[in-house]
Design a protein around this motif. Structure first.
Motif, PDB file in Angstrom:
ATOM      1  N   ASP A  42      46.801  51.360  35.579  1.00 55.29           N
ATOM      2  CA  ASP A  42      45.679  52.019  36.246  1.00 55.29           C
ATOM      3  C   ASP A  42      44.619  52.577  35.136  1.00 55.29           C
ATOM      4  OD1 ASP A  42      43.840  53.687  37.665  1.00 55.29           O
ATOM      5  OD2 ASP A  42      45.391  54.115  39.255  1.00 55.29           O
ATOM      6  N   GLU A  43      43.458  51.740  35.083  1.00 50.91           N
ATOM      7  CA  GLU A  43      42.465  52.255  34.096  1.00 50.91           C
ATOM      8  C   GLU A  43      41.823  53.580  34.317  1.00 50.91           C
ATOM      9  OE1 GLU A  43      41.571  50.548  31.433  1.00 50.91           O
ATOM     10  OE2 GLU A  43      42.847  48.964  31.965  1.00 50.91           O
ATOM     11  N   ARG A  44      42.079  54.325  35.440  1.00 49.45           N
ATOM     12  CA  ARG A  44      41.479  55.708  35.634  1.00 49.45           C
ATOM     13  C   ARG A  44      42.526  56.638  35.549  1.00 49.45           C
ATOM     14  NH1 ARG A  44      36.768  56.043  39.335  1.00 49.45           N
ATOM     15  NH2 ARG A  44      35.318  54.299  38.408  1.00 49.45           N
ATOM     16  N   ARG A  45      43.817  56.338  35.741  1.00 49.62           N
ATOM     17  CA  ARG A  45      44.736  57.371  35.707  1.00 49.62           C
ATOM     18  C   ARG A  45      45.649  57.036  34.493  1.00 49.62           C
ATOM     19  NH1 ARG A  45      47.068  57.584  41.438  1.00 49.62           N
ATOM     20  NH2 ARG A  45      47.074  55.079  41.286  1.00 49.62           N
ATOM     21  N   PRO A  46      45.817  57.719  33.365  1.00 50.34           N
ATOM     22  CA  PRO A  46      46.521  57.249  32.322  1.00 50.34           C
ATOM     23  C   PRO A  46      48.111  57.162  32.456  1.00 50.34           C
ATOM     24  CG  PRO A  46      44.947  58.910  31.629  1.00 50.34           C
ATOM     25  CD  PRO A  46      44.916  58.780  32.838  1.00 50.34           C
ATOM     26  N   SER A  47      48.703  56.285  32.104  1.00 50.13           N
ATOM     27  CA  SER A  47      50.114  56.095  32.166  1.00 50.13           C
ATOM     28  C   SER A  47      50.551  55.644  33.485  1.00 50.13           C
ATOM     29  CB  SER A  47      50.959  57.157  31.797  1.00 50.13           C
ATOM     30  OG  SER A  47      51.185  58.318  32.803  1.00 50.13           O
ATOM     31  N   ILE A  48      49.600  55.495  34.505  1.00 50.00           N
ATOM     32  CA  ILE A  48      50.149  55.100  35.801  1.00 50.00           C
ATOM     33  C   ILE A  48      50.171  53.479  36.057  1.00 50.00           C
ATOM     34  CG2 ILE A  48      49.646  55.032  38.452  1.00 50.00           C
ATOM     35  CD1 ILE A  48      50.531  57.732  37.184  1.00 50.00           C
ATOM     36  N   ILE A  49      51.291  53.103  36.606  1.00 51.54           N
ATOM     37  CA  ILE A  49      51.286  51.557  36.754  1.00 51.54           C
ATOM     38  C   ILE A  49      51.011  51.523  38.441  1.00 51.54           C
ATOM     39  CG2 ILE A  49      52.728  49.458  36.559  1.00 51.54           C
ATOM     40  CD1 ILE A  49      53.768  50.536  34.321  1.00 51.54           C
ATOM     41  N   ASN A  50      50.101  50.334  38.786  1.00 46.91           N
ATOM     42  CA  ASN A  50      50.248  50.228  40.323  1.00 46.91           C
ATOM     43  C   ASN A  50      50.543  48.923  40.421  1.00 46.91           C
ATOM     44  OD1 ASN A  50      48.342  52.346  40.803  1.00 46.91           O
ATOM     45  ND2 ASN A  50      46.414  51.117  39.899  1.00 46.91           N
ATOM     46  N   LEU A  51      51.138  48.749  41.835  1.00 48.16           N
ATOM     47  CA  LEU A  51      51.241  47.416  42.253  1.00 48.16           C
ATOM     48  C   LEU A  51      50.053  47.069  43.246  1.00 48.16           C
ATOM     49  CD1 LEU A  51      54.943  47.608  43.790  1.00 48.16           C
ATOM     50  CD2 LEU A  51      54.397  46.460  41.851  1.00 48.16           C
ATOM     51  N   VAL A  52      49.819  45.678  43.068  1.00 52.92           N
ATOM     52  CA  VAL A  52      48.767  45.031  43.605  1.00 52.92           C
ATOM     53  C   VAL A  52      49.323  43.932  44.425  1.00 52.92           C
ATOM     54  CG1 VAL A  52      46.396  44.158  43.359  1.00 52.92           C
ATOM     55  CG2 VAL A  52      47.152  45.837  41.590  1.00 52.92           C
ATOM     56  N   ILE A  53      48.921  43.919  45.730  1.00 51.82           N
ATOM     57  CA  ILE A  53      49.003  42.759  46.512  1.00 51.82           C
ATOM     58  C   ILE A  53      47.907  42.125  46.768  1.00 51.82           C
ATOM     59  CG2 ILE A  53      49.790  42.051  48.714  1.00 51.82           C
ATOM     60  CD1 ILE A  53      51.485  44.881  48.737  1.00 51.82           C
ATOM     61  N   GLU A  54      47.643  40.884  46.529  1.00 50.36           N
ATOM     62  CA  GLU A  54      46.387  40.109  46.599  1.00 50.36           C
ATOM     63  C   GLU A  54      46.394  38.769  47.187  1.00 50.36           C
ATOM     64  OE1 GLU A  54      42.499  39.342  43.811  1.00 50.36           O
ATOM     65  OE2 GLU A  54      44.044  40.141  42.871  1.00 50.36           O
ATOM     66  N   ASN A  55      45.473  38.433  47.911  1.00 52.08           N
ATOM     67  CA  ASN A  55      45.227  37.227  48.641  1.00 52.08           C
ATOM     68  C   ASN A  55      44.175  36.680  47.683  1.00 52.08           C
ATOM     69  OD1 ASN A  55      44.767  34.552  49.913  1.00 52.08           O
ATOM     70  ND2 ASN A  55      44.424  35.733  51.797  1.00 52.08           N
ATOM     71  N   ILE A  56      44.635  35.567  46.675  1.00 58.27           N
ATOM     72  CA  ILE A  56      43.888  34.784  45.881  1.00 58.27           C
ATOM     73  C   ILE A  56      43.501  33.659  46.478  1.00 58.27           C
ATOM     74  CG2 ILE A  56      44.908  36.098  43.838  1.00 58.27           C
ATOM     75  CD1 ILE A  56      46.346  33.461  43.235  1.00 58.27           C
ATOM     76  N   GLY A  57      43.865  33.349  47.445  1.00 56.07           N
ATOM     77  CA  GLY A  57      43.278  31.891  48.382  1.00 56.07           C
ATOM     78  C   GLY A  57      41.925  32.219  49.183  1.00 56.07           C
ATOM     79  N   ASN A  58      41.561  31.337  49.779  1.00 54.40           N
ATOM     80  CA  ASN A  58      40.130  31.293  50.213  1.00 54.40           C
ATOM     81  C   ASN A  58      40.245  31.262  51.822  1.00 54.40           C
ATOM     82  OD1 ASN A  58      38.609  31.107  47.704  1.00 54.40           O
ATOM     83  ND2 ASN A  58      39.243  28.871  47.673  1.00 54.40           N
ATOM     84  N   SER A  59      41.514  31.612  52.208  1.00 48.62           N
ATOM     85  CA  SER A  59      41.479  31.800  53.745  1.00 48.62           C
ATOM     86  C   SER A  59      42.212  32.782  54.013  1.00 48.62           C
ATOM     87  CB  SER A  59      41.774  30.342  54.408  1.00 48.62           C
ATOM     88  OG  SER A  59      43.126  30.160  54.222  1.00 48.62           O
ATOM     89  N   PRO A  60      42.317  33.330  55.439  1.00 47.22           N
ATOM     90  CA  PRO A  60      42.907  34.359  55.572  1.00 47.22           C
ATOM     91  C   PRO A  60      44.605  34.194  55.714  1.00 47.22           C
ATOM     92  CG  PRO A  60      41.518  34.187  57.556  1.00 47.22           C
ATOM     93  CD  PRO A  60      41.214  32.990  56.364  1.00 47.22           C
ATOM     94  N   ALA A  61      45.550  34.904  55.496  1.00 50.71           N
ATOM     95  CA  ALA A  61      46.858  34.698  55.714  1.00 50.71           C
ATOM     96  C   ALA A  61      47.355  35.744  56.843  1.00 50.71           C
ATOM     97  CB  ALA A  61      47.674  35.434  54.424  1.00 50.71           C
ATOM     98  N   TRP A  62      48.124  35.188  58.078  1.00 47.53           N
ATOM     99  CA  TRP A  62      48.393  35.848  58.898  1.00 47.53           C
ATOM    100  C   TRP A  62      50.145  36.228  58.891  1.00 47.53           C
ATOM    101  CZ3 TRP A  62      44.629  36.895  62.842  1.00 47.53           C
ATOM    102  CH2 TRP A  62      43.390  36.293  62.524  1.00 47.53           C
ATOM    103  N   GLY A  63      50.266  37.424  59.468  1.00 46.04           N
ATOM    104  CA  GLY A  63      51.664  37.655  59.686  1.00 46.04           C
ATOM    105  C   GLY A  63      52.405  37.960  58.428  1.00 46.04           C
ATOM    106  N   VAL A  64      51.816  38.443  57.329  1.00 38.06           N
ATOM    107  CA  VAL A  64      52.396  38.508  56.108  1.00 38.06           C
ATOM    108  C   VAL A  64      53.630  39.339  56.011  1.00 38.06           C
ATOM    109  CG1 VAL A  64      52.031  39.090  53.766  1.00 38.06           C
ATOM    110  CG2 VAL A  64      50.204  38.055  55.148  1.00 38.06           C
TER     111      VAL A  64
END
Length: 183
Positions: A42-64
């Motif tokens: 996390d660039e805004r909070r020193p020493s914190i690590i975030n988990l990021v969930i991301e849809n890097i595709g080009n259409s919606p994912a349903w029922g994840v």
């Protein structure tokens, strides 16, 4: 002469069919959703690590929905050792995401390096995402799976200094304003 013309025609049909199949596969790859889970400082909070969930595709994912190889630590704070920690019991990794748009992301505060490493050790955490898409020109939905590997050890010796320049500028402006009021 007739047999050579037939062979040439047959080869042309095979090449046209193969190029159509390849074009369709490339199109599908560019249109399908793809869910990834990764850890990020996390660039805004020193020493914190975030988990990021991301849809890097080009259409919606349903029922994840998600499953993990080990229980996912949550709020695992501590620079050297674990001060207090929980096992994730709610949020998108537990409850899933009904519809996850293209290029959408969810950011979760995971913890600090020492706390997460104390909980996971040097082991990787595999998170599997299961979801489906609704391809255009298709009556059936398409099922997808992706596996993301989280490795806390790779954050060892990472720069955890404060990069929140907006906050620093605001603090300095406040000091200037206080000084000006006192004059």
């Amino acid at each position: 002469m007739e047999s050579s013309a037939f062979i040439i025609s047959l080869v042309a049909v095979i090449i046209a069919t193969a190029s159509t199949v390849v074009s369709y596969l490339i199109y599908r790859q560019a249109r399908d959703p793809e869910i990834v889970v990764y850890a990020q400082i996390d660039e805004r909070r020193p020493s914190i690590i975030n988990l990021v969930i991301e849809n890097i595709g080009n259409s919606p994912a349903w029922g994840v929905s998600f499953s993990s190889s080990e229980p996912v630590p949550y709020r695992a704070f501590g620079i050297d050792k674990l001060s207090d920690s929980e096992i994730m019991s709610n949020g998108p990794l537990i409850n899933g995401i009904p519809c996850f748009g293209p290029r959408a992301k969810r950011v979760l505060t995971w913890g600090q390096f020492g706390g997460i490493r104390d909980k996971l050790g040097d082991e990787c955490l595999d998170i599997e995402a299961s979801y489906y898409s609704k391809p255009a020109l298709s009556f059936f939905r398409k099922k997808h799976k992706s596996i993301s590997r989280l490795d806390i050890k790779s954050f060892e010796c990472s720069d955890i200094s404060d990069h929140n320049w907006n906050k620093k500028i605001a603090e300095e402006l406040k000091k200037i304003a206080n000084f000006m009021k006192s004059q």
